[in-house]
Design a protein around this motif. Structure first.
Motif, PDB file in Angstrom:
ATOM      1  N   GLU A  32       0.856  -1.227  -0.033  1.00 11.91           N
ATOM      2  CA  GLU A  32       0.026  -0.171  -0.115  1.00 11.91           C
ATOM      3  C   GLU A  32       0.951   1.265  -0.033  1.00 11.91           C
ATOM      4  O   GLU A  32       1.454   1.738   1.051  1.00 11.91           O
ATOM      5  N   THR A  34       0.064   4.358   0.081  1.00  7.31           N
ATOM      6  CA  THR A  34      -0.236   5.496   0.866  1.00  7.31           C
ATOM      7  C   THR A  34       0.082   5.306   2.362  1.00  7.31           C
ATOM      8  O   THR A  34       0.450   6.232   3.049  1.00  7.31           O
ATOM      9  N   ARG A  35       0.808   4.206   2.744  1.00  9.79           N
ATOM     10  CA  ARG A  35       1.169   3.972   3.996  1.00  9.79           C
ATOM     11  C   ARG A  35       2.747   4.081   4.201  1.00  9.79           C
ATOM     12  O   ARG A  35       3.219   4.133   5.328  1.00  9.79           O
ATOM     13  N   LYS A  55       2.374   9.106   9.692  1.00 12.99           N
ATOM     14  CA  LYS A  55       1.063   8.839   9.408  1.00 12.99           C
ATOM     15  C   LYS A  55       0.761   7.768  10.474  1.00 12.99           C
ATOM     16  O   LYS A  55       1.562   6.858  10.729  1.00 12.99           O
ATOM     17  N   GLU A 265      -2.482  16.501  -5.651  1.00 11.67           N
ATOM     18  CA  GLU A 265      -1.442  15.745  -5.063  1.00 11.67           C
ATOM     19  C   GLU A 265      -0.008  15.763  -5.636  1.00 11.67           C
ATOM     20  O   GLU A 265       1.026  15.676  -5.041  1.00 11.67           O
ATOM     21  N   GLU A 280      -6.935  12.388  -5.974  1.00 14.53           N
ATOM     22  CA  GLU A 280      -6.948  10.698  -5.647  1.00 14.53           C
ATOM     23  C   GLU A 280      -7.233   9.811  -6.407  1.00 14.53           C
ATOM     24  O   GLU A 280      -6.904   8.664  -6.312  1.00 14.53           O
ATOM     25  N   PRO A 300      -4.022   4.223  -5.598  1.00 16.51           N
ATOM     26  CA  PRO A 300      -3.127   5.452  -5.580  1.00 16.51           C
ATOM     27  C   PRO A 300      -1.741   5.207  -6.430  1.00 16.51           C
ATOM     28  O   PRO A 300      -1.508   4.154  -6.746  1.00 16.51           O
ATOM     29  N   ASN A 315      -0.089   0.183  -6.838  1.00 14.48           N
ATOM     30  CA  ASN A 315       0.292  -0.884  -5.836  1.00 14.48           C
ATOM     31  C   ASN A 315       0.431  -2.451  -6.621  1.00 14.48           C
ATOM     32  O   ASN A 315       1.261  -3.192  -5.969  1.00 14.48           O
TER      33      ASN A 315
END
Length: 841
Positions: A32, A34-35, A55, A265, A280, A300, A315
């Motif tokens: 992932e 985004t992590r 985060k 973004e 997004e 993402p 991903n």
């Protein structure tokens, strides 16, 4: 595959086509983005991933300890390591041009990792201000970066190879800037980095020596991105407009109103033709005119700019968005009737055994070379291997009817595609386009392969492209040593030699040096024995402590510079006696040492000669030292330097007396010392520094000239000067001071042992004809008498004396001597007739 199906994958942006093929299905499993913080290297480089500590994320089965993972572009794990670096939160992370991962933490400490997640020892700090204020943002470019602190101060490292942080001018900001972009040093007029800060309704251009306000009224700007050539800026404004403007903000080149004022973004250039904006769930591609192109994503993405496009990482996949090359457009555009399209179509008909293939070829007969070239170019830009083959078959089919087309061009593209397809394999994971490959160059690509430990592929590519494979073998060898700590030296040597023999001319010395650096000295010694070049072998042998072997190899090479290198090394390292014993067994080394020491190290050379029993050589050195004293200007003024000089000669005399072969040198040294002592006494007594250094004869002559006849007699007695020599010396000395009475008295003391010739010569040399006439008649040899008369111009007397000698040769000499005298010539002519010497003349 038909042209229609190929073109169906494209998107039209105004008048230009774009394509977005999937290059890889990512192999990293559950990921992932985004992590995590993600850093992707350009030119299809590796991807670094680490959990984002800014985060709050859910941990699944993974450890709470963060790990830095490094993948290739296909998601294959290359290496990982636990992240336990102090200094606070990770602020920025990026790859340099040399594929070094630079990580900046909150306190300004910079850590570097290689592609194998090995931490470099060369960490450094951005400085005290960064430590105190904390770094909040970093912007990177090829080999440099800028850091922004909480106090809105900007610090720069312009070259990671030589990191010297410097502070840029103070922008005097109260609030954090809305956005930041960097113009790389290579694209600025002054050659230094220029930082663009979006502030209120304008932009601040911050340099090392000043701040400039640009584009007043153009903002506020929410996002900025500088074009690949550094000339243009893509900016997203607060009201949803995308502006493209020159970096000097002189005008607005293009403007597009987006549907949302929410800032994207990410923003990135796709080559030089379009700009990408990512929200997004949507990627928007905007060109200079026409409607934009929208790509929808349900996961993402991360945009990775390349100079000829953008890689898109998700991903699960890696895509490459690029403008479709003109060559591909001319072939695959729907309805295209260009020569390359007709040639491609002709191949399809040929495969179907259709006569339309020949019809197509006749239609493009005049443009056939152009069509072949376009097919070749299009093949080079393709990632799909089957499409490459079809295009190359079309080019090959057309080339069969085009004899003037260069065969090398076809071979070159085939070689290039074989290399590209090999490195694009997901196990290698370097998805280079042909333009990126040409810009990167094959040697750099090979360097990246060996750094990733893909040595076999690197070796095959090097051999295939006729490049020097030595760098590959060298790197593999050094890597093998590090990975084979459990293998004994002899076994490892066999493994290494089996590979090293593949590369002629490889430097075994360099490999041996690497072995020595890794603590395998025995292996280093065995490796260096295979090095053919003595200039490389000998220094390494010295570095690993094999001095004796180094001396043997250097003397065998015959290279005197190498021998001297070994000699100086051993000289500094060993005690004197050990050094003497080492070189004495090697004639060349011994002779070179003696030659050097004779000029620069006399005392050391004397010790060497003494240790080897060469006493006479020590004696000669002592004599040389005594002669050096003579050159000293102080030695000619009655100084105490005479004492040491005499003692040196006496020491030499004792050493000469040790051997029967040097009796002469012994006696000569003894007499030399005695003469110097006597001369020194004379200088003291006369207070004139004119004796020391002169010969026995000159000493006697000088004493007589000074009127010190007693001293002259003493010198004569001490050195047993013969009567004949004594008469010559005294006669000339008295003539020098023009003491003619004493000279006459001296001639009458007793009959001179050598006759009166010394008195005659002394008077003639002093140009005293009258005095000479006192002694010429006393000469017993008619030849000497005749020549003496001739020298003072008395022709008749000379002729009378010559007639007594009855020597025709003498007559000839006298006639030449008196040739300028007419009367004398007449006399000799009379004597010639009288003595019948006609045959002589």
């Amino acid at each position: 595959m038909t042209a229609v199906s190929v073109a169906a994958e494209w998107q039209l942006l105004y008048n230009r086509y774009y394509r977005k093929p999937e290059i890889y299905s990512m192999q990293w499993g559950r990921m992932e983005l985004t992590r995590n913080r993600v850093a992707c290297a350009p030119f299809g480089g590796p991807i670094a991933v680490i959990r984002d500590d800014s985060k709050i994320v859910q941990l699944y089965a993974e450890s709470a300890r963060r790990k830095l993972h490094i993948f290739n572009s296909a998601g294959v794990l290359l290496a990982s390591t636990v992240w336990d670096r102090p200094g606070g939160r990770l602020v920025g992370m990026a790859w340099t041009d040399e594929l070094v991962l630079v990580c900046v933490v909150q306190d300004g400490t910079v850590y570097s990792y290689d592609i194998h997640a090995e931490l470099s020892a060369s960490q450094y700090s951005m400085g005290k201000d960064c430590f105190e204020q904390s770094v909040v943002e970093c912007v990177f470019w090829g080999n440099g970066m800028i850091c922004l602190t909480e106090g809105n101060q900007i610090f720069c490292v312009s070259d990671f190879k030589n990191p010297q942080p410097c502070k840029l001018a103070d922008p005097a900001l109260e609030d954090y800037p809305l956005c930041i972009a960097v113009i790389e040093p290579q694209y600025t007029m002054h050659g230094n980095v220029e930082v663009l800060l979006g502030v209120e309704d304008h932009v601040l251009a911050v340099e090392e020596d000043g701040v400039q306000q640009l584009g007043v009224g153009v903002g506020p700007l929410q996002k900025m991105a500088v074009s690949p050539n550094g000339k243009y800026l893509a900016a997203f404004t607060h009201n949803g407009r995308l502006l493209v403007i020159p970096t000097d903000f002189s005008r607005i080149i293009s403007e597009y109103c987006c549907e949302s004022a929410l800032p994207p973004e990410q923003i990135a250039w796709c080559g030089m033709d379009s700009v990408l904006l990512y929200w997004e769930d949507m990627l928007l591609m905007v060109g200079p005119a026409g409607d934009p192109v929208r790509y929808l994503y349900d996961e993402p993405i991360i945009l990775i700019p390349e100079f000829d496009g953008v890689r898109i990482l998700t991903n699960t996949s890696m895509e490459f968005l690029q403008r479709v090359p003109d060559s591909s457009v001319s072939i695959f555009q729907i309805g295209s009737t260009r020569p390359a399209a007709l040639l491609y179509d002709a191949l399809e008909h040929f495969d179907k055994h259709s006569a339309k293939a020949d019809e197509n070829l006749r239609m493009i007969r005049a443009s056939l070379p152009e069509a072949v070239e376009v097919c070749i170019d299009a093949a080079g830009h393709e990632f799909d291997v089957s499409r490459q083959l079809t295009l190359l078959r079309a080019a090959c089919y057309g080339r069969a009817f085009c004899s003037q087309f260069s065969r090398d061009r076809f071979q070159d593209i085939c070689k290039t595609l074989r290399v590209l397809n090999a490195v694009r394999n997901h196990e290698i994971g370097i998805p280079l386009s042909i333009q990126q490959y040409k810009s990167l160059t094959a040697p750099v690509l090979i360097g990246r392969l060996i750094n990733a430990y893909h040595h076999l592929l690197a070796l095959k590519i090097s051999e295939y492209l006729n490049l020097n494979s030595e760098v590959v073998i060298m790197h593999w060898t050094c890597t093998k040593m590090l990975a084979s700590a459990a293998i004994d030296d002899a076994a490892l040597l066999e493994i290494l030699l089996d590979k090293l023999k593949l590369c002629k001319g490889i430097s075994y010395a360099a490999i041996a040096a690497h072995a020595d650096n890794n603590g395998r000295r025995k292996l280093a010694a065995m490796l260096v024995d295979h090095e053919p070049l003595s200039s490389k072998k000998v220094p390494l042998l010295l570095s690993i402590g094999e001095e004796d072997t180094a001396l043997v190899k250097s003397t065998e090479s015959g290279d005197t510079d190498l021998v001297y290198l070994v000699l100086f090394h051993i000289w500094q390292k060993k005690p004197s006696l050990d050094f003497f014993g080492t070189i004495n067994a090697r004639p060349l080394a011994r002779d070179l040492f003696i030659t050097y020491a004779r000029f620069y190290k006399h005392e050391f050379l004397k010790d060497f000669f003494l240790s080897t029993g060469q006493f006479q050589d020590v004696a000669f050195l002592l004599l040389k030292e005594s002669w050096d004293f003579e050159k000293n200007p102080m030695a000619s003024k009655g100084s105490p330097l005479h004492g040491p000089r005499i003692r040196l000669i006496e020491q030499a005399q004792k050493l000469f007396s040790e051997t029967k072969e040097h009796n002469f040198e012994s006696k000569a040294s003894e007499e030399h010392a005695k003469l110097l002592r006597l001369q020194h006494e004379l200088e003291v007594s006369t207070k004139q520094s004119i004796f020391v250094g002169s010969s026995i004869s000159d000493t006697i002559r000088t004493c007589i000239v000074l009127g010190n006849h007693r001293a002259a007699l003493r010198v004569r007695t001490e050195f047993k000067v013969s009567d004949k020599r004594w008469y010559w010396l005294k006669a000339f000395a008295l003539a020098t001071v023009r003491d003619w009475d004493s000279l006459e008295k001296f001639s009458k003391e007793k009959r001179p042992p050598g006759g009166y010739k010394p008195f005659v010569e002394a008077c003639i040399d002093a140009d005293e004809k009258t005095e000479a006439l006192k002694y010429i008649p006393k000469l017993t040899d008619p030849r000497e008498k005749s020549e003496a008369y001739a020298r003072i111009g008395m022709a008749k007397e000379a002729a009378d004396a010559a007639s007594q000698a009855k020597d025709s040769e003498l007559f000839s000499r006298l006639k030449l001597t008196l040739a300028q005298n007419a009367a004398a010539a007449s006399i000799f002519e009379g004597w010639r007739e009288r003595l019948s010497f006609q045959g002589v003349y």
